[in-house]
Write a protein that holds these residues in place. Structure first.
Motif, PDB file in Angstrom:
ATOM      1  N   PRO A 130       0.816  -1.231   0.000  1.00  0.00           N
ATOM      2  CA  PRO A 130       0.000   0.000   0.000  1.00  0.00           C
ATOM      3  C   PRO A 130       0.842   1.271   0.000  1.00  0.00           C
ATOM      4  O   PRO A 130       0.421   2.289  -0.564  1.00  0.00           O
ATOM      5  CB  PRO A 130      -0.826  -0.119   1.287  1.00  0.00           C
ATOM      6  CG  PRO A 130      -0.107  -1.099   2.140  1.00  0.00           C
ATOM      7  CD  PRO A 130       0.549  -2.055   1.197  1.00  0.00           C
ATOM      8  N   ILE A 131       2.029   1.227   0.604  1.00  0.00           N
ATOM      9  CA  ILE A 131       2.911   2.409   0.561  1.00  0.00           C
ATOM     10  C   ILE A 131       3.337   2.690  -0.873  1.00  0.00           C
ATOM     11  O   ILE A 131       3.289   3.835  -1.349  1.00  0.00           O
ATOM     12  CB  ILE A 131       4.133   2.194   1.465  1.00  0.00           C
ATOM     13  CG1 ILE A 131       3.708   2.129   2.937  1.00  0.00           C
ATOM     14  CG2 ILE A 131       5.153   3.307   1.268  1.00  0.00           C
ATOM     15  CD1 ILE A 131       4.844   1.811   3.882  1.00  0.00           C
ATOM     16  N   ILE A 132       3.759   1.644  -1.576  1.00  0.00           N
ATOM     17  CA  ILE A 132       4.195   1.813  -2.967  1.00  0.00           C
ATOM     18  C   ILE A 132       3.040   2.268  -3.848  1.00  0.00           C
ATOM     19  O   ILE A 132       3.195   3.151  -4.702  1.00  0.00           O
ATOM     20  CB  ILE A 132       4.802   0.500  -3.492  1.00  0.00           C
ATOM     21  CG1 ILE A 132       6.080   0.163  -2.722  1.00  0.00           C
ATOM     22  CG2 ILE A 132       5.098   0.592  -4.986  1.00  0.00           C
ATOM     23  CD1 ILE A 132       6.655  -1.202  -3.046  1.00  0.00           C
ATOM     24  N   VAL A 199      -6.314   2.749   4.521  1.00  0.00           N
ATOM     25  CA  VAL A 199      -5.900   3.973   5.215  1.00  0.00           C
ATOM     26  C   VAL A 199      -4.496   4.378   4.790  1.00  0.00           C
ATOM     27  O   VAL A 199      -4.211   5.566   4.564  1.00  0.00           O
ATOM     28  CB  VAL A 199      -5.963   3.759   6.751  1.00  0.00           C
ATOM     29  CG1 VAL A 199      -5.294   4.921   7.488  1.00  0.00           C
ATOM     30  CG2 VAL A 199      -7.410   3.615   7.206  1.00  0.00           C
ATOM     31  N   THR A 200      -3.613   3.414   4.649  1.00  0.00           N
ATOM     32  CA  THR A 200      -2.237   3.709   4.237  1.00  0.00           C
ATOM     33  C   THR A 200      -2.190   4.341   2.860  1.00  0.00           C
ATOM     34  O   THR A 200      -1.480   5.332   2.638  1.00  0.00           O
ATOM     35  CB  THR A 200      -1.397   2.424   4.252  1.00  0.00           C
ATOM     36  OG1 THR A 200      -1.454   1.831   5.544  1.00  0.00           O
ATOM     37  CG2 THR A 200       0.049   2.722   3.910  1.00  0.00           C
ATOM     38  N   TYR A 205      -1.041   8.904  -0.328  1.00  0.00           N
ATOM     39  CA  TYR A 205      -1.412   9.652  -1.535  1.00  0.00           C
ATOM     40  C   TYR A 205      -1.665  11.127  -1.224  1.00  0.00           C
ATOM     41  O   TYR A 205      -1.179  12.015  -1.946  1.00  0.00           O
ATOM     42  CB  TYR A 205      -2.652   9.025  -2.160  1.00  0.00           C
ATOM     43  CG  TYR A 205      -3.180   9.777  -3.353  1.00  0.00           C
ATOM     44  CD1 TYR A 205      -2.560   9.683  -4.595  1.00  0.00           C
ATOM     45  CD2 TYR A 205      -4.303  10.592  -3.237  1.00  0.00           C
ATOM     46  CE1 TYR A 205      -3.041  10.385  -5.690  1.00  0.00           C
ATOM     47  CE2 TYR A 205      -4.794  11.286  -4.327  1.00  0.00           C
ATOM     48  CZ  TYR A 205      -4.164  11.183  -5.549  1.00  0.00           C
ATOM     49  OH  TYR A 205      -4.642  11.884  -6.626  1.00  0.00           O
ATOM     50  N   LEU A 206      -2.415  11.402  -0.164  1.00  0.00           N
ATOM     51  CA  LEU A 206      -2.754  12.793   0.157  1.00  0.00           C
ATOM     52  C   LEU A 206      -1.540  13.585   0.618  1.00  0.00           C
ATOM     53  O   LEU A 206      -1.355  14.750   0.231  1.00  0.00           O
ATOM     54  CB  LEU A 206      -3.847  12.826   1.227  1.00  0.00           C
ATOM     55  CG  LEU A 206      -5.219  12.276   0.816  1.00  0.00           C
ATOM     56  CD1 LEU A 206      -6.192  12.347   1.983  1.00  0.00           C
ATOM     57  CD2 LEU A 206      -5.771  13.039  -0.393  1.00  0.00           C
ATOM     58  N   VAL A 207      -0.681  12.968   1.434  1.00  0.00           N
ATOM     59  CA  VAL A 207       0.493  13.686   1.942  1.00  0.00           C
ATOM     60  C   VAL A 207       1.507  13.944   0.844  1.00  0.00           C
ATOM     61  O   VAL A 207       2.081  15.035   0.750  1.00  0.00           O
ATOM     62  CB  VAL A 207       1.136  12.911   3.104  1.00  0.00           C
ATOM     63  CG1 VAL A 207       2.433  13.586   3.553  1.00  0.00           C
ATOM     64  CG2 VAL A 207       0.174  12.809   4.279  1.00  0.00           C
ATOM     65  N   ARG A 208       1.746  12.971  -0.028  1.00  0.00           N
ATOM     66  CA  ARG A 208       2.770  13.163  -1.057  1.00  0.00           C
ATOM     67  C   ARG A 208       2.334  14.168  -2.135  1.00  0.00           C
ATOM     68  O   ARG A 208       3.149  14.662  -2.897  1.00  0.00           O
ATOM     69  CB  ARG A 208       3.148  11.840  -1.692  1.00  0.00           C
ATOM     70  CG  ARG A 208       2.082  11.113  -2.473  1.00  0.00           C
ATOM     71  CD  ARG A 208       2.288  11.204  -3.969  1.00  0.00           C
ATOM     72  NE  ARG A 208       1.408  10.282  -4.684  1.00  0.00           N
ATOM     73  CZ  ARG A 208       1.145  10.389  -5.972  1.00  0.00           C
ATOM     74  NH1 ARG A 208       1.666  11.371  -6.686  1.00  0.00           N
ATOM     75  NH2 ARG A 208       0.326   9.535  -6.549  1.00  0.00           N
ATOM     76  N   ARG A 209       1.050  14.508  -2.191  1.00  0.00           N
ATOM     77  CA  ARG A 209       0.584  15.514  -3.144  1.00  0.00           C
ATOM     78  C   ARG A 209       0.610  16.927  -2.566  1.00  0.00           C
ATOM     79  O   ARG A 209       0.297  17.886  -3.272  1.00  0.00           O
ATOM     80  CB  ARG A 209      -0.849  15.178  -3.595  1.00  0.00           C
ATOM     81  CG  ARG A 209      -0.894  14.004  -4.560  1.00  0.00           C
ATOM     82  CD  ARG A 209      -2.331  13.691  -4.941  1.00  0.00           C
ATOM     83  NE  ARG A 209      -2.989  14.841  -5.537  1.00  0.00           N
ATOM     84  CZ  ARG A 209      -2.949  15.154  -6.835  1.00  0.00           C
ATOM     85  NH1 ARG A 209      -2.246  14.390  -7.664  1.00  0.00           N
ATOM     86  NH2 ARG A 209      -3.598  16.189  -7.295  1.00  0.00           N
ATOM     87  N   SER A 226       0.565   5.152  10.275  1.00  0.00           N
ATOM     88  CA  SER A 226      -0.892   4.946  10.213  1.00  0.00           C
ATOM     89  C   SER A 226      -1.238   3.470  10.094  1.00  0.00           C
ATOM     90  O   SER A 226      -2.147   2.975  10.766  1.00  0.00           O
ATOM     91  CB  SER A 226      -1.480   5.722   9.028  1.00  0.00           C
ATOM     92  OG  SER A 226      -1.195   7.105   9.127  1.00  0.00           O
ATOM     93  N   SER A 227      -0.502   2.764   9.228  1.00  0.00           N
ATOM     94  CA  SER A 227      -0.744   1.338   9.063  1.00  0.00           C
ATOM     95  C   SER A 227      -0.502   0.581  10.365  1.00  0.00           C
ATOM     96  O   SER A 227      -1.296  -0.302  10.745  1.00  0.00           O
ATOM     97  CB  SER A 227       0.162   0.786   7.956  1.00  0.00           C
ATOM     98  OG  SER A 227       0.033  -0.606   7.829  1.00  0.00           O
ATOM     99  N   THR A 228       0.579   0.924  11.052  1.00  0.00           N
ATOM    100  CA  THR A 228       0.893   0.255  12.321  1.00  0.00           C
ATOM    101  C   THR A 228      -0.186   0.506  13.359  1.00  0.00           C
ATOM    102  O   THR A 228      -0.602  -0.418  14.078  1.00  0.00           O
ATOM    103  CB  THR A 228       2.260   0.745  12.852  1.00  0.00           C
ATOM    104  OG1 THR A 228       3.261   0.566  11.847  1.00  0.00           O
ATOM    105  CG2 THR A 228       2.649  -0.026  14.105  1.00  0.00           C
TER     106      THR A 228
END
Length: 353
Positions: A130-132, A199-200, A205-209, A226-228
């Protein structure tokens, strides 16, 4: 970091030169790993479980598009499940058909998630997917990731409850379907994993934009946290404390993989940021320009020096030329060099040392 960028440039150059060989080898390895994992989890179809058949299918996938690997993996999974429960095989087949017709048909690149997730689950680092996808994809990546999680848990369910599934032949079709649905969707671990991955993807996606400095790096870290939190919270709710240590280790490794991915795909120099403002008749524009990092791979050149012997007295220029360049094969170059050397000697009339 500079070393990583140099490695990136060298790898790209190597891949460009050997693309015709590297692509089939990569596809073959991925197909082989996925098929071995499927047959390891659900080893019920003896013909497909043969190593020679697996290698043959992988060899075919090596020369086809990566989406055919997804297709063949789905067929192998369905055939293995069919030996235990035809009804469950039909359900899995319908899921594949729906995904291919309504999603992967339009976003072919994201179908590779279905073959990367099983490998990541076996390596205990599924949290990197999900991170990728949040870095390189979009919010719609939640769909293939969730579908991949569902298939992974169905595979585990079939492998673990094969005996129970083989004893439901006396039930009606609806009773079988209800039994299978309850056993699959009643697993809270699957729902927690789906929620954490969704959620991840959203957070990354939102933060990197955003326009903040180091947005991609921050998105990876925040997404991992968040994932943890979601995974640990879900496990605490269902009172399942097994594997929490492996969960934290997997999250840390996945975060490291995400950082490497963002360095390879989004390497910029925030120390040279420029903010530009301009306007036209209707709008004001505020532009933030961040230069990319570019590193040229070093080129190593080797110079060879030969030891020359001192020139003896009384030796003519013609003899010097013939001895000094005796190993040169180009006759035209020899003639021109000899003429220039003798002419320079005669004009200046100075002894040769």
């Amino acid at each position: 970091m500079a070393g990583l960028l140099v490695f990136k440039e060298k790898f790209k150059e190597f891949y460009r030169k050997n693309e015709k060989i590297a692509k089939p080898i990569g596809r073959f390895i991925i197909a082989l790993l996925v098929l071995l994992i499927i047959n390891m989890r659900v080893p019920f179809f003896s013909i497909i479980n043969n190593i020679f058949v697996i290698v043959a299918i992988s060899a075919v996938c090596a020369f086809l598009d990566i989406n055919f690997t997804v297709l063949f993996a789905g067929i192998v999974l369905i055939l293995n499940i069919c030996k235990i429960s035809v009804e469950l095989a039909v359900v899995v087949g319908l899921l594949y058909v729906i995904m291919f017709l309504f999603y992967f048909r339009f976003t072919k690149k994201e179908a590779v998630v279905l073959i990367l997730l099983p490998i990541a689950f076996v390596l205990r680092i599924p949290y990197c997917i999900p991170i990728i996808m949040g870095l390189l994809g979009g919010l719609v990546s939640i769909i293939p990731v969730s579908f991949g999680v569902l298939l992974c848990f169905i595979t585990d369910f079939v492998g673990a409850d094969a005996v129970a599934l083989s004893k439901i032949h006396s039930l009606t079709f609806m009773e079988k379907f209800q039994f299978i649905s309850q056993r699959i969707f009643a697993k809270p671990e699957m729902l927690i994993t789906m929620a954490a991955f969704a959620v991840t993807i959203v957070v990354v996606y939102l933060v990197r934009r955003t326009s903040i400095n180091y947005a991609w790096l921050v998105s990876v870290i925040v997404g991992s946290v968040s994932s943890t939190i979601v995974m640990l919270g879900g496990y605490f709710v269902i009172n399942n404390f097994d594997g929490i240590l492996m969960l934290i280790v997997g999250e840390l490794i996945s975060c490291g993989i995400g950082i490497i991915i963002q360095l390879l795909y989004f390497s910029v120099d925030y120390s040279r940021v420029e903010n530009v403002q301009f306007e036209d008749d209707e709008y004001y524009y505020y532009v933030k320009a961040v230069p990319k990092m570019s590193v040229v791979a070093p080129v190593v050149t080797v110079k060879r020096f030969t030891k020359t012997e001192p020139v003896k007295e009384g030796v003519s220029p013609e003899e010097i030329v013939s001895e000094g360049i005796s190993e040169i094969k180009d006759e035209k170059f020899l003639d021109e060099f000899e003429d220039e050397f003798i002419k320079d000697y005669v004009d200046k009339k100075r002894p040769i040392r």
